[in-house]
Scaffold this active site. Structure first.
Site, PDB file in Angstrom:
ATOM      1  N   ASP D 120      -1.549   6.513   8.945  1.00  0.00           N
ATOM      2  CA  ASP D 120      -0.410   7.399   8.861  1.00  0.00           C
ATOM      3  C   ASP D 120      -0.793   8.884   8.774  1.00  0.00           C
ATOM      4  O   ASP D 120      -0.441   9.696   9.636  1.00  0.00           O
ATOM      5  CB  ASP D 120       0.379   6.980   7.608  1.00  0.00           C
ATOM      6  CG  ASP D 120       1.644   7.751   7.463  1.00  0.00           C
ATOM      7  OD1 ASP D 120       2.276   7.996   8.508  1.00  0.00           O
ATOM      8  OD2 ASP D 120       2.009   8.093   6.323  1.00  0.00           O
ATOM      9  N   ILE D 143      -4.933  -1.290   6.697  1.00  0.00           N
ATOM     10  CA  ILE D 143      -4.896  -2.690   6.306  1.00  0.00           C
ATOM     11  C   ILE D 143      -3.464  -3.116   5.993  1.00  0.00           C
ATOM     12  O   ILE D 143      -3.178  -4.297   5.939  1.00  0.00           O
ATOM     13  CB  ILE D 143      -5.804  -2.970   5.099  1.00  0.00           C
ATOM     14  CG1 ILE D 143      -5.373  -2.163   3.873  1.00  0.00           C
ATOM     15  CG2 ILE D 143      -7.260  -2.667   5.436  1.00  0.00           C
ATOM     16  CD1 ILE D 143      -5.958  -2.716   2.597  1.00  0.00           C
ATOM     17  N   ASP D 144      -2.570  -2.169   5.806  1.00  0.00           N
ATOM     18  CA  ASP D 144      -1.192  -2.492   5.409  1.00  0.00           C
ATOM     19  C   ASP D 144      -0.306  -2.928   6.568  1.00  0.00           C
ATOM     20  O   ASP D 144       0.783  -3.438   6.356  1.00  0.00           O
ATOM     21  CB  ASP D 144      -0.542  -1.272   4.737  1.00  0.00           C
ATOM     22  CG  ASP D 144      -1.153  -0.977   3.392  1.00  0.00           C
ATOM     23  OD1 ASP D 144      -1.688  -1.915   2.768  1.00  0.00           O
ATOM     24  OD2 ASP D 144      -1.109   0.183   2.966  1.00  0.00           O
ATOM     25  N   ARG D 188       1.925  -0.455  -0.627  1.00  0.00           N
ATOM     26  CA  ARG D 188       2.741   0.450  -1.435  1.00  0.00           C
ATOM     27  C   ARG D 188       4.182   0.460  -0.984  1.00  0.00           C
ATOM     28  O   ARG D 188       5.101   0.470  -1.780  1.00  0.00           O
ATOM     29  CB  ARG D 188       2.172   1.864  -1.352  1.00  0.00           C
ATOM     30  CG  ARG D 188       0.912   1.995  -2.167  1.00  0.00           C
ATOM     31  CD  ARG D 188       0.198   3.280  -1.867  1.00  0.00           C
ATOM     32  NE  ARG D 188      -1.087   3.269  -2.554  1.00  0.00           N
ATOM     33  CZ  ARG D 188      -2.042   4.145  -2.331  1.00  0.00           C
ATOM     34  NH1 ARG D 188      -1.869   5.092  -1.444  1.00  0.00           N
ATOM     35  NH2 ARG D 188      -3.173   4.079  -3.003  1.00  0.00           N
ATOM     36  N   GLN D 291     -10.000  -5.817  -0.821  1.00  0.00           N
ATOM     37  CA  GLN D 291      -9.199  -6.103   0.377  1.00  0.00           C
ATOM     38  C   GLN D 291      -9.534  -5.190   1.553  1.00  0.00           C
ATOM     39  O   GLN D 291      -9.199  -5.500   2.691  1.00  0.00           O
ATOM     40  CB  GLN D 291      -7.700  -5.918   0.068  1.00  0.00           C
ATOM     41  CG  GLN D 291      -7.121  -6.958  -0.837  1.00  0.00           C
ATOM     42  CD  GLN D 291      -5.794  -6.506  -1.444  1.00  0.00           C
ATOM     43  OE1 GLN D 291      -4.738  -6.725  -0.904  1.00  0.00           O
ATOM     44  NE2 GLN D 291      -5.861  -5.854  -2.594  1.00  0.00           N
ATOM     45  N   ARG D 292     -10.137  -4.044   1.274  1.00  0.00           N
ATOM     46  CA  ARG D 292     -10.296  -3.088   2.368  1.00  0.00           C
ATOM     47  C   ARG D 292     -11.740  -2.896   2.822  1.00  0.00           C
ATOM     48  O   ARG D 292     -11.999  -2.071   3.709  1.00  0.00           O
ATOM     49  CB  ARG D 292      -9.638  -1.757   2.044  1.00  0.00           C
ATOM     50  CG  ARG D 292     -10.210  -0.996   0.899  1.00  0.00           C
ATOM     51  CD  ARG D 292      -9.410   0.321   0.626  1.00  0.00           C
ATOM     52  NE  ARG D 292      -8.906   0.937   1.802  1.00  0.00           N
ATOM     53  CZ  ARG D 292      -7.604   1.121   2.096  1.00  0.00           C
ATOM     54  NH1 ARG D 292      -6.703   0.788   1.238  1.00  0.00           N
ATOM     55  NH2 ARG D 292      -7.235   1.674   3.199  1.00  0.00           N
TER      56      ARG D 292
END
Lengths: 365, 365, 365, 365
Positions: D120, D143-144, D188, D291-292
């Site tokens: 983003d 990753i989101d 988030r 997770q990342r």
């Protein structure tokens, strides 16, 4: 760990087949040595690099990030014995003793001690060099765990882990399809991988080179399971296992000075025989080289690190001619000469073997 | 998702080879159906269980904990086509059409609709039953990803993951030993596993059934790498790949009504030829059945769950004779008859193939 | 392994926190016992099941397929001590000694010997029952590896593997972002997981409860690395580690008879302090319960199987009141009373600790 | 793929948070560009490296072996926007527009096109530079999975895989202990990771930012399971999920130009509330940065490779100002300006969400 021996420059090489943890040993050797202000050379491509003078300096940066990586940053080879070294002369390969050249190369680089990370073959070469006066320390490496004098070689836990993971995968297929699944794992002379992975992966039969198996016993096990409603069976077989009275699966052709091994397809043969005798669909998977590559397990990384540190300690103590070894959860030193030509095999009174029998595993006898 | 069709009892079966995700589909079918008050029968051991009347009721408890497990809780088989069903008569196996018996068994259990989870062969049988009036819905399963009408079959992502993991392991050995490592993966007619795993695992050559390869191209690639200082190469070959002008690696023997496949050892042959032509040590690993067993990846579990839910939705909508499929990231319905006998192969304009070429991968042409 | 003691019926229970390998021990106990014609009861939900008479018969089928599964098929609990057992009376919880009831339940089921698989707390209860005359054998379970008398508890290798895998993942983020990454692992009183995982995962600092750390030492290590061009650092901290002079991270509240542990967020605090003092972005990950669940490693499965077999051997030999233990690569027997209340901590002369120092790891002292 | 645009020199940078697959994209960009004779510069540490002139030439050797590695070989940062760049003046940090300097640095290195791999924030900066005339191509990374215009960002499949693996581990503990286990995952504003991992890991409740949850619904689900004999429950909660009527878990502090996020500990709070309201022991695990990082899955490696190749194709076609994207299983181009400031969230008609409801998952509404 004071450097009583006042060594200033050392070298390290990796010989023989790939094993997970090689980089972890190199890293521990380098970091320990640098921490004491030493200079460290890496010799490329095993003992061949000694002859060919392929030395690179190893710094803190050289070994950054290599701990989790499989393989060896120094390269290795199964060939290239300096005492019988291939040279091309007049278009033909002839084998010569290049050990003096190799020693000379070390001397010119001011290398005062050499860490050899290797298996059976490398230990024999290291032993020869040691007898010629080279201050050598050895680190036992083989995924087969068959080096005597040590309870564990590094790389073994990773190989067992890969084989166990394969058994977990085969298990579901065997069960769904009511099949016999045969997994052939590494182990030409020693059945350690088959024994450990077989126990960990829930095998019904474990066949190892140390116990020539009777086909009847294997068939009987499969049928006994069928009678209990278990329509599938899992069998782990070491590549060097063979049928009682039959030929060994592993045979040799000597080419020049190089042994070449011809594998007999122990697992494939077994699967075919089982299918013929039981009528149950049987499939064989040969795991092959995936057992010896890739990121080492946590266990192997810790063991490798301990070995690397201990090897440099030997140098500081002037304790040359030794292999570092794991015994009773401690790192000890074993004279290389005591090990040369010896093997570490599964014996009939082995506790794991007996535990396997207790839970009903068939060992083919 | 209202049950417009007012179905009260359904059944589910798994046919053909094992694939990771079968249990996840069964679980989704059962939970969705139970959530609407239906009764669900599981048919054991594929279509054979229809003939043999091997039905078990599936409850919420039956499917508890099965999501992450490989295999199928219902059992499966590659054989046992009800339209050509093996029966022992006078000590001999003869093949008979038992489809009427199978349908009768369903009827007596009040089964109004059947979910068939299977590949090519199972879809053909499902299609035949559908034409006889059985309300059937199909879920596409094959680790090979070669079922047309859907972008993905479940099990494929897991197979690619296992093959990629093997490549990662072989990579370190190849690099350390300056070797050519050949990995033979599944794929008799379609090269999807080889293509995806080769891209993911950093292969230098990818050889697939759709592109008969020239040995010269492969050798040229290996040599070009050597010239750039890369002393090793990684090659992925599908089991059904073959050399241009040569025989296909996969051939068939028809025994009774059963095709038996004789694999030609595509990878092993290739490794030997490369070693002979380049002088570089070459080794082959045949991954085999470990690709089709074991716990499914997260991707396959999600896809399987979507398929299972969508299959029951078809039943509620009375949309029989369809296979659920993934297209454009949505689950859609495709008539089974449109798919029967068709195949989904890698084409020369495939985007992944072109991406592979762009980063320098050799496809043997 | 003859059953000299002529025992006919035994029971097994799992107590305390979950640990990978519990099912593997249960399976080995059951298969060994059944192989000698014994009857085996499983007691559900730890010692509580003894009081509540929650017994289920364990057969060959009960333990089929459980070897690779985490958790325990029998259930477990951290509470429910029969000597101080919660009972609701008049709407209030009161604690009573229900041990007589528990023993009576065993007697009525003809249970002649009990295998207790548990950690510190369970061993204490087992010891009390043994002193009341119950023939007990114990198997040491804790992911923390802090039970004395044994070199390894099962579950530990899996916990270390999970933590090492997390470090591998954090490593790449730390390196890419030039960050300090702190990983908090289990270990309230003993630093074994932190020590092993830290060595295996390439940590720069390892902070354990046995060595109260100086923040200055940690900061100095981070800065020293920066000066060598390493813009990131990896720190492993046990949940029970604490700063010199500071409070311990782990404190207790006693509620009824139940200790409740309040963890102080050792890792999170440390990360904040490091960020403040160095200006380097610092992040903490608390690994938590993922360390104690899931499929056991091959190592833990083999160890668990050995323990299970050895526990039944103790029963056959009438060697009650013992815990089976691993020493010098063999399974031995240690009287439970010798262990009760003792702990196994990392000592300053521990070889791994010294190896860690040799390769430059900071232990905060 | 002819280079119609006759570009000779390009650059590539990675911006924002770490994601598995960054190296795979870099490798594909470099190999594709080199294959067409281009020169490729890597810009270190994100957009900051543009300002600071931190350029390194990327060759075939630079990208050898990076495919399976997590992180980014180029370094990255979440800060350092050239349009608002931190500079120390008189001991104080002030923020200045350094974009002209950045562009000038590119020009002096003859860089004709820039590949920006980022999420983003990076896309917004890329868009601003594009509007200033810089030929930019973007690759969507997060990753989101919340970047609009593409069905998948790389890194997402790996994050889901890590979270699913954690759920598998927590499952066994939850089941053995009759507990509620809460797993807090990243996300988030978007619940994609929670949704996919929850489906794949067999969660009973999935709580995401898009659906403010009612605590009553969660409690009801847990109790309904207890009534069916399921003594445990698994809950996945995105870090940004929040209770209906309550505050969002994620809040912001603006410091200088930098947003700092303060997380509310969504999972921990939920676990405490559940324990209070149900009396069932509840534990929370916060998965965090594991997770990342780390090696990307096969899926992410393939996707990353496709993106990298497609980005260079854009350059050859002169198709600047675009982001490459995955739609309907094809790589397409989407104008960056269309994406800037937009988000991709889970909607109520999302098919996975509906599939989740069909199998009985509670989404808190």
């Amino acid at each position: 760990m004071p450097n009583a021996n006042k060594v200033k420059t050392i070298a390290v090489l990796t010989g023989g087949g790939d094993a997970p943890g090689l980089n972890a040993v190199i890293r521990a050797v380098v970091r320990t040595a640098l921490g004491h202000g030493l200079k460290v050379w890496g010799i490329k491509n095993g003992f061949g690099g000694m002859v060919e003078n392929q030395f690179i300096e190893l710094t803190d940066s050289s070994v950054a990030g290599i701990l989790p990586r499989g393989g060896t940053m120094l390269g290795t080879t199964n060939r290239d014995n300096p005492f019988n070294y291939p040279q091309t002369e007049g278009g033909q390969v002839v084998y010569k003793n290049m050990s003096a050249q190799a020693l000379d190369n070390l001397r010119r680089a001011d290398i005062e001690a050499l860490v050899v990370i290797g298996g059976d073959g490398s230990l024999r070469i290291a032993s020869e060099f040691y007898q010629l006066g080279l201050p050598v320390v050895a680190v036992p490496k083989t995924i087969d765990n068959d080096i005597p004098g040590t309870e564990r070689t590094f790389g073994f836990d990773t190989a067992v882990t890969v084989a166990t993971d394969a058994l977990d995968r085969l298990h579901t297929t065997a069960e769904s399809h009511h099949r016999v699944m045969v997994l052939e794992v590494m182990g030409r002379y020693a059945g350690w991988i088959a024994l450990h992975a077989g126990l960990a992966g829930g095998a019904d039969c474990i066949l190892i080179p140390e116990i020539p198996f009777k086909l009847d016993s294997v068939i009987a096990k499969i049928k006994e399971r069928q009678q209990r409603g278990r329509q599938f069976s899992l069998i782990v077989i070491a590549e060097g296992a063979y049928r009682e009275g039959g030929e060994m699966s592993v045979s040799f052709i000597v080419e020049g000075s190089h042994e070449k091994i011809r594998l007999g397809g122990a697992g494939e043969k077994l699967a075919r025989e089982i299918e013929k005798l039981t009528g149950v669909e049987s499939r064989c998977t040969v795991l092959g080289h995936v057992q010896r590559g890739g990121s080492p397990t946590a266990f192997d990384r810790v063991l490798s690190t301990r070995y690397g540190v201990a090897a440099v300690e030997c140098i500081f103590d002037g304790a040359f001619g030794n292999m570092v070894a794991l015994q009773k959860n401690r790192i000890i030193r074993v004279p290389i000469t005591e090990i040369a030509g010896q093997a570490n095999n599964v014996t009939l009174d082995n506790e794991l073997l007996k535990a396997g029998r207790a839970i009903g595993i068939c060992f083919g006898d």
